[in-house]
Design an enzyme around this catalytic site. Structure first.
Site, mmCIF file in Angstrom:
data_model
loop_
_atom_site.group_PDB
_atom_site.id
_atom_site.type_symbol
_atom_site.label_atom_id
_atom_site.label_comp_id
_atom_site.label_asym_id
_atom_site.label_seq_id
_atom_site.Cartn_x
_atom_site.Cartn_y
_atom_site.Cartn_z
ATOM 1 C CE1 TYR A 153 -3.610 1.824 1.096
ATOM 2 C CE2 TYR A 153 -2.375 3.157 2.283
ATOM 3 C CZ TYR A 153 -3.908 3.349 2.125
ATOM 4 O OH TYR A 153 -4.939 4.043 1.479
ATOM 5 C CE LYS A 184 -3.596 4.538 -1.162
ATOM 6 N NZ LYS A 184 -4.655 5.330 -2.391
HETATM 7 N N1 CAA Z 1 5.431 -0.601 14.822
HETATM 8 C C1 CAA Z 1 6.303 -1.975 15.530
HETATM 9 N N2 CAA Z 1 6.212 -3.729 15.655
HETATM 10 C C2 CAA Z 1 4.958 -3.802 15.211
HETATM 11 C C3 CAA Z 1 4.131 -2.906 14.836
HETATM 12 C C4 CAA Z 1 4.500 -1.873 14.518
HETATM 13 N N3 CAA Z 1 3.630 -1.039 14.415
HETATM 14 N N4 CAA Z 1 2.895 -3.365 14.723
HETATM 15 C C5 CAA Z 1 3.000 -5.045 14.990
HETATM 16 N N5 CAA Z 1 4.562 -5.114 15.677
HETATM 17 C C6 CAA Z 1 5.427 -6.028 16.213
HETATM 18 C C7 CAA Z 1 4.612 -7.235 16.858
HETATM 19 O O1 CAA Z 1 4.814 -6.039 18.841
HETATM 20 C C8 CAA Z 1 5.286 -8.242 17.683
HETATM 21 O O2 CAA Z 1 6.265 -8.268 17.637
HETATM 22 P P1 CAA Z 1 6.365 -9.822 18.659
HETATM 23 O O3 CAA Z 1 6.546 -10.458 17.406
HETATM 24 O O4 CAA Z 1 7.970 -9.531 18.781
HETATM 25 O O5 CAA Z 1 5.472 -9.926 19.462
HETATM 26 C C9 CAA Z 1 5.501 -8.398 15.191
HETATM 27 O O6 CAA Z 1 5.204 -6.892 15.346
HETATM 28 C C10 CAA Z 1 4.261 -9.267 15.102
HETATM 29 O O7 CAA Z 1 2.793 -8.362 14.966
HETATM 30 P P2 CAA Z 1 1.289 -9.396 14.963
HETATM 31 O O8 CAA Z 1 1.369 -10.637 15.597
HETATM 32 O O9 CAA Z 1 0.018 -7.972 15.026
HETATM 33 O O10 CAA Z 1 1.336 -9.415 13.545
HETATM 34 P P3 CAA Z 1 0.569 -9.861 12.332
HETATM 35 O O11 CAA Z 1 1.324 -9.924 11.347
HETATM 36 O O12 CAA Z 1 -0.316 -10.352 12.936
HETATM 37 O O13 CAA Z 1 -0.388 -7.924 11.669
HETATM 38 C C11 CAA Z 1 -0.647 -6.498 10.683
HETATM 39 C C12 CAA Z 1 -0.031 -7.427 10.909
HETATM 40 C C13 CAA Z 1 -1.526 -6.879 9.974
HETATM 41 C C14 CAA Z 1 0.362 -5.266 9.778
HETATM 42 C C15 CAA Z 1 -0.999 -6.160 11.984
HETATM 43 O O14 CAA Z 1 -0.004 -5.355 12.901
HETATM 44 C C16 CAA Z 1 -2.347 -3.927 11.120
HETATM 45 O O15 CAA Z 1 -3.586 -4.349 10.466
HETATM 46 N N6 CAA Z 1 -2.061 -2.982 11.319
HETATM 47 C C17 CAA Z 1 -2.413 -2.067 10.735
HETATM 48 C C18 CAA Z 1 -1.624 -1.999 9.705
HETATM 49 C C19 CAA Z 1 -1.971 -0.031 9.176
HETATM 50 O O16 CAA Z 1 -2.094 0.765 9.804
HETATM 51 N N7 CAA Z 1 -3.086 -0.991 8.472
HETATM 52 C C20 CAA Z 1 -3.960 0.600 7.761
HETATM 53 C C21 CAA Z 1 -5.398 0.365 6.858
HETATM 54 S S1 CAA Z 1 -6.291 1.598 6.691
HETATM 55 C C22 CAA Z 1 -5.409 2.581 5.649
HETATM 56 O O17 CAA Z 1 -5.070 2.032 4.944
HETATM 57 C C23 CAA Z 1 -6.094 3.588 4.922
HETATM 58 C C24 CAA Z 1 -4.519 5.132 5.149
HETATM 59 O O18 CAA Z 1 -4.218 5.217 3.716
HETATM 60 C C25 CAA Z 1 -4.646 5.525 6.201
HETATM 61 P P1 NAP Z 2 -14.001 2.510 1.185
HETATM 62 O O1 NAP Z 2 -14.906 3.066 1.770
HETATM 63 O O2 NAP Z 2 -12.777 0.616 0.939
HETATM 64 O O3 NAP Z 2 -13.823 2.935 -0.875
HETATM 65 C C1 NAP Z 2 -12.501 1.922 -1.397
HETATM 66 C C2 NAP Z 2 -13.680 2.210 -2.907
HETATM 67 O O4 NAP Z 2 -12.691 1.662 -3.608
HETATM 68 C C3 NAP Z 2 -14.512 0.982 -2.988
HETATM 69 O O5 NAP Z 2 -15.740 1.744 -3.281
HETATM 70 C C4 NAP Z 2 -14.327 -0.217 -3.712
HETATM 71 O O6 NAP Z 2 -15.715 -0.494 -4.494
HETATM 72 C C5 NAP Z 2 -13.584 0.971 -4.795
HETATM 73 N N1 NAP Z 2 -13.017 0.178 -5.523
HETATM 74 C C6 NAP Z 2 -11.852 -0.683 -5.258
HETATM 75 N N2 NAP Z 2 -11.392 -1.275 -5.964
HETATM 76 C C7 NAP Z 2 -11.597 -1.074 -7.450
HETATM 77 C C8 NAP Z 2 -11.338 -1.184 -8.833
HETATM 78 N N3 NAP Z 2 -10.606 -2.432 -9.071
HETATM 79 N N4 NAP Z 2 -12.482 -0.653 -9.312
HETATM 80 C C9 NAP Z 2 -12.740 0.457 -9.055
HETATM 81 N N5 NAP Z 2 -13.351 0.590 -7.902
HETATM 82 C C10 NAP Z 2 -12.882 -0.341 -7.062
HETATM 83 O O7 NAP Z 2 -12.588 2.645 1.275
HETATM 84 P P2 NAP Z 2 -12.111 5.019 1.735
HETATM 85 O O8 NAP Z 2 -11.553 4.881 2.642
HETATM 86 O O9 NAP Z 2 -13.365 5.834 1.106
HETATM 87 O O10 NAP Z 2 -10.477 4.504 0.426
HETATM 88 C C11 NAP Z 2 -10.716 5.670 -0.362
HETATM 89 C C12 NAP Z 2 -9.587 6.095 -1.347
HETATM 90 O O11 NAP Z 2 -8.373 6.329 0.118
HETATM 91 C C13 NAP Z 2 -8.661 4.863 -1.708
HETATM 92 O O12 NAP Z 2 -8.194 5.096 -2.340
HETATM 93 C C14 NAP Z 2 -7.631 4.878 0.310
HETATM 94 O O13 NAP Z 2 -6.435 4.577 -0.203
HETATM 95 C C15 NAP Z 2 -8.097 6.842 0.210
HETATM 96 N N6 NAP Z 2 -7.237 6.727 1.479
HETATM 97 C C16 NAP Z 2 -8.205 6.280 2.686
HETATM 98 C C17 NAP Z 2 -7.905 6.735 4.036
HETATM 99 C C18 NAP Z 2 -8.692 7.037 5.636
HETATM 100 O O14 NAP Z 2 -8.156 6.629 6.259
HETATM 101 N N7 NAP Z 2 -10.136 6.307 5.021
HETATM 102 C C19 NAP Z 2 -6.470 7.617 4.195
HETATM 103 C C20 NAP Z 2 -5.980 7.628 3.373
HETATM 104 C C21 NAP Z 2 -5.889 7.467 1.988
HETATM 105 P P3 NAP Z 2 -16.078 -2.071 -3.540
HETATM 106 O O15 NAP Z 2 -16.828 -1.833 -2.700
HETATM 107 O O16 NAP Z 2 -16.933 -2.977 -4.644
HETATM 108 O O17 NAP Z 2 -14.614 -3.271 -4.040
#
Ligand code: CAA
Ligand code: NAP
Length: 248
Positions: free
Chosen positions: A155, A159
């Site tokens: 991701y 991005k």
């Molecule tokens: N920094 C440092 N260490 C970390 C950490 C972090 N942020 N997170 C986890 N760890 C460590 C843990 O402490 C653990 O260490 P030990 O093995 O020594 O105990 C190890 O890493 C493994 O941790 P997990 O068991 O939690 O690992 P996992 O593989 O099951 O899960 C993960 C990892 C999937 C990344 C989970 O931590 C997660 O979902 N994190 C969130 C990621 C995130 O922020 N995603 C954003 C989604 S929304 C989005 O993307 C929108 C946007 O643009 C903002």
């Molecule tokens: P969301 O609610 O999950 O919406 C994502 C949308 O993208 C859904 O409508 C999904 O459709 C569509 N999509 C995914 N794959 C697609 C494809 N191949 N073709 C057409 N449409 C597709 O997420 P959101 O939070 O609104 O995110 C919107 C954007 O903002 C994303 O690019 C995300 O990375 C970015 N963003 C989000 C955050 C946050 O915190 N939420 C932060 C930073 C950036 P389906 O439902 O049909 O899959």
């Protein structure tokens, strides 16, 4: 205002959390808004909800991760609604895991959906924008593309790639009246963020100086700003909107 004179905005991933808020705000600001969706299951319900709220927004099906599908969709929009003046590359997905555990398909799916989609859609609207000497391209990146995030090599790479795309294309089309900018939201309350394990999310929110998630309307407002006529001298820029989570 006469529909024929309105600027046409295409929002990809329109039925998602941020997409929905963007569509509403753009509509409120007087744009002719068209949305893209991928899964048919949500589309009818979404359109009805919009209609009940007073929003007349057409949806067009297309998979933006696929070049031909994106092209077909844009062709359909341009032949039925009109030329796309503003493109909001918003569709995106997460497939989070540490790289050591990341499946090959999780890498490619994220790169195709979050980065290659920007090429796939922009490529099809750009010739018309150049011909008409007007365009706004707004790429929705992320704070995690600026600073990296544990568990998001795919991701964050996608991005971060958007920034390079934005800056380079901005230079190429500046003389054609087209602006290209990136918005980098922090953590905003949508399904995408709610999928993060609660314990992990609590820790993330604790690092946000404002102590909360962002609202979808806050990002939508910024999209409208960049889509407006008056922002004609802003190009190649990145706008952070993250409650102070990442300042630099
Ligand atoms: N920094 C440092 N260490 C970390 C950490 C972090 N942020 N997170 C986890 N760890 C460590 C843990 O402490 C653990 O260490 P030990 O093995 O020594 O105990 C190890 O890493 C493994 O941790 P997990 O068991 O939690 O690992 P996992 O593989 O099951 O899960 C993960 C990892 C999937 C990344 C989970 O931590 C997660 O979902 N994190 C969130 C990621 C995130 O922020 N995603 C954003 C989604 S929304 C989005 O993307 C929108 C946007 O643009 C903002
Ligand atoms: P969301 O609610 O999950 O919406 C994502 C949308 O993208 C859904 O409508 C999904 O459709 C569509 N999509 C995914 N794959 C697609 C494809 N191949 N073709 C057409 N449409 C597709 O997420 P959101 O939070 O609104 O995110 C919107 C954007 O903002 C994303 O690019 C995300 O990375 C970015 N963003 C989000 C955050 C946050 O915190 N939420 C932060 C930073 C950036 P389906 O439902 O049909 O899959």
């Amino acid at each position: 205002m006469d529909n024929n004179k309105k600027r046409i905005v295409l929002v990809t991933g329109a039925t998602g959390g941020l997409g929905t808020a963007m569509c509403k705000k753009l509509y409120d600001d007087g744009f002719l808004v068209v949305g893209n969706f991928r899964s048919s299951s949500k589309a009818e319900e979404w359109k009805n909800e919009m209609k009940n709220g007073g929003y007349e927004i057409e949806l067009f099906k297309g998979d933006v991760s696929d070049f031909d599908s994106a092209g077909q969709m844009i062709k359909e929009i341009e032949s039925t609604v009109g030329p796309v003046d503003t493109l909001v590359n918003n569709a995106g997905i997460t497939r989070d895991s540490r790289l050591i555990n990341m499946k090959r398909e999780d890498w490619y799916e994220v790169i195709n959906t979050n980065l290659n989609s920007v090429f796939n859609c922009t490529k099809h609207v750009l010739p018309g924008m150049i011909e008409r000497k007007f365009g706004r391209i707004i790429n929705i990146s992320s704070v995690n593309g600026q600073r990296g995030q544990f568990g998001q090599t795919n991701y964050s790479a996608a991005k971060a790639g958007m920034h390079g795309f934005t800056k380079s294309l901005a230079m190429e089309v500046a003389k054609s009246g087209i602006t290209v900018n990136t918005i980098s939201p922090g953590y905003i309350a949508t399904d995408m963020v709610m999928a993060v394990p609660a314990k992990v999310l609590d820790q993330i929110v604790a690092q946000v100086p404002m102590g909360r998630l962002g609202g979808t309307w806050e990002v939508a407002h910024l999209v409208c700003f960049l889509a407006s006529e008056e922002t004609s001298f802003i190009t190649g820029a990145n706008y952070s909107i993250n409650g102070g989570q990442h300042v630099y």
